[in-house]
Scaffold this active site. Structure first.
Site, PDB file in Angstrom:
ATOM      1  N   SER A  37       0.810  -1.224   0.000  1.00 17.58           N
ATOM      2  CA  SER A  37       0.000   0.000   0.000  1.00 17.58           C
ATOM      3  C   SER A  37       0.844   1.275   0.000  1.00 17.58           C
ATOM      4  O   SER A  37       0.344   2.336  -0.359  1.00 17.58           O
ATOM      5  CB  SER A  37      -0.934   0.020   1.210  1.00 17.58           C
ATOM      6  OG  SER A  37      -0.186  -0.109   2.398  1.00 17.58           O
ATOM      7  N   ASP A 342      -4.481   7.111   8.457  1.00 15.14           N
ATOM      8  CA  ASP A 342      -5.551   6.194   8.878  1.00 15.14           C
ATOM      9  C   ASP A 342      -5.095   5.115   9.857  1.00 15.14           C
ATOM     10  O   ASP A 342      -5.799   4.141  10.057  1.00 15.14           O
ATOM     11  CB  ASP A 342      -6.196   5.550   7.640  1.00 15.14           C
ATOM     12  CG  ASP A 342      -5.207   4.687   6.866  1.00 15.14           C
ATOM     13  OD1 ASP A 342      -4.045   4.550   7.307  1.00 15.14           O
ATOM     14  OD2 ASP A 342      -5.578   4.140   5.809  1.00 15.14           O
ATOM     15  N   HIS A 345      -1.296   4.114   7.227  1.00 11.99           N
ATOM     16  CA  HIS A 345      -0.684   4.823   6.097  1.00 11.99           C
ATOM     17  C   HIS A 345      -0.429   6.288   6.419  1.00 11.99           C
ATOM     18  O   HIS A 345      -1.207   6.918   7.147  1.00 11.99           O
ATOM     19  CB  HIS A 345      -1.609   4.703   4.881  1.00 11.99           C
ATOM     20  CG  HIS A 345      -1.989   3.281   4.595  1.00 11.99           C
ATOM     21  ND1 HIS A 345      -3.224   2.766   4.887  1.00 11.99           N
ATOM     22  CD2 HIS A 345      -1.253   2.264   4.079  1.00 11.99           C
ATOM     23  CE1 HIS A 345      -3.254   1.482   4.555  1.00 11.99           C
ATOM     24  NE2 HIS A 345      -2.076   1.148   4.072  1.00 11.99           N
TER      25      HIS A 345
END
Ligand SMILES: *[C@@H]1O[C@H](CO)[C@@H](O)[C@H](O)[C@H]1NC(C)=O
Ligand SMILES: *[C@@H]1O[C@H](CO)[C@@H](O)[C@H](O)[C@H]1NC(C)=O
Ligand SMILES: *[C@@H]1O[C@H](CO)[C@@H](O)[C@H](O)[C@H]1NC(C)=O
Length: 380
Positions: A37, A342, A345
């Site tokens: 990610s 979040d 991240h």
């Protein structure tokens, strides 16, 4: 006369001290990226495995853009710095994406090791490399058929002259801590890196020659890990991050660095650049106020309030009924004050800061000059 002479002298010195060999030249026709990610620009969402809702994307794209962030990722800032367009995800087939300047195989949740039964992403490193092999074969076949697709596909020589970027391994370590002791996690690292090396060798055999490897960040500083593994204050380090997680990340990075050196020695016709993301991120978390941030660890888009504002049951933007009450994980007003978006991240603001530090060239091995022409038109 004297000032002028000294300016000339300085200019001459600058040129004398420019590294002449071994360091990366920022002139790549295309980028091929592999990872999780930290650099997924739409792969997991494009595969239909995950979905992102607002407020993801709100700071830049105005809408969720397949990225686990409020805006741009490090890879986006680096593409911009190299005067290349944002990378399209391999599996994002809608909207006639162009792969002319490269392709992104990174998918959120991916590991280097083959996925476990509970894995978020089936696209482990080996699968990402297999996607690349198929991508390249298909591109070459289509190019051979005629010129009509030129503007959508990389030219044949882009595969040799392109830059191959990697940012993967964080999920191998983070995931292992859920079922393994610290010593078992450490013992896993050489196996993880053997799998990484296998993928790099496949890419080399496919013609890749320029490799750019990000090490892994201080994962003990992510709210997700602090919430789960950091409830006992003695488990925290001086940054108030989970100590064992950061030690594992450092051990991984030492071995990853050694692997890059080894590969550089083996493949003398290639360039390997190792980039120390860990040092940049831990400096940011330790010295956040110096860099214009107000919250080093507390999450912008989460639920639960201080100190972490993170609850693993409600992801950013999601609404759930907890104890009979409907709860939503909402975003803070100004995400540029937060290092973390979040809980897992980084915020766009943090990614921008990290990218600016990467581009100084000081955190790389070999270091590259901060006098590169591309730095003159940085679009931050
Ligand atoms: C590696 O970097 C050196 C120095 O910048 C450059 O001369 C060489 O062409 C590069 N090698 C490859 C395979 O791109
Ligand atoms: C924080 O900044 C100080 C002063 O520049 C530096 O010595 C220290 O290494 C930084 N902390 C981290 C974790 O990088
Ligand atoms: C839900 O209720 C349980 C039991 O009363 C309590 O321990 C828990 O903290 C509550 N959760 C929330 C989110 O309020």
């Amino acid at each position: 006369m004297a000032p002028k002479a000294s300016i000339l002298c300085t200019i001459a010195l600058v040129f004398i001290f420019l590294p002449l060999t071994g360091s990366i030249q920022f002139k790549f026709p295309a980028i091929f990226n592999f990872g999780d990610s930290n650099s997924d620009t739409g792969e997991l969402v494009g595969a239909g495995i995950a979905s992102l809702e607002p407020p993801y994307g709100r700071s830049y794209f105005g809408t969720p853009a397949g990225r686990y962030c409020d805006g741009r990722l490090i890879i986006d800032f680096l593409m911009d710095a190299m005067d290349l367009p944002f990378l399209n995800a391999y599996l994002d087939s809608i909207g006639t994406p162009s792969f002319r300047k490269g392709c992104n195989f990174a998918a959120a949740g991916s590991t280097i090791e083959p996925p476990t039964a509970h894995a978020v992403s089936p696209f482990s490193f080996r699968v990402q490399v297999a996607h690349f092999v198929r991508f390249k074969a298909r591109v070459l076949r289509l190019l051979a058929k005629g010129k009509k697709l030129d503007k959508y596909l990389p030219a044949e020589d882009y595969f040799r002259n392109g830059l191959y970027m990697f940012d993967i391994g964080q999920n191998d370590l983070a995931g292992a801590f859920y079922s393994k002791t610290f010593d078992q996690v450490l013992a896993l690292i050489p196996l993880i890196l053997t799998e990484f090396e296998t993928g790099i060798k496949t890419l080399y055999d496919q013609g890749a020659r320029n490799f750019w490897v990000h090490n892994t960040g201080p994962l003990g500083c992510l709210a997700q890990n602090i919430a789960k593994f950091g409830t006992d204050p003695s488990s925290l380090d001086e940054l108030r991050c989970v100590s064992k997680h950061n030690q594992a990340a450092k051990a991984f990075n030492l071995q990853l660095h050694a692997l890059c050196k080894k590969l550089q020695g083996q493949y003398t016709d290639s360039n390997f650049t190792y980039v120390d993301i860990y040092t940049i991120k831990s400096d940011l978390i330790a010295n956040y106020s110096k860099f214009g941030f107000e919250q080093p660890v507390m999450v912008c888009c989460g639920y639960g309030g201080p100190p972490l504002n993170y609850d693993s049951r409600i992801g950013c933007g999601k609404t759930k009924v907890l104890n009979g009450t409907t709860m939503t994980a909402k975003a803070c007003d100004d995400s540029s004050e937060y290092v973390n978006w979040d809980g897992i991240h980084y915020s766009e603001a943090a990614n921008q800061y990290v990218s600016s530090q990467i581009l100084t060239g000081k955190y790389s091995d070999p270091p590259f000059s901060d006098k590169m022409p591309f730095l003159l038109d940085l679009k931050f």
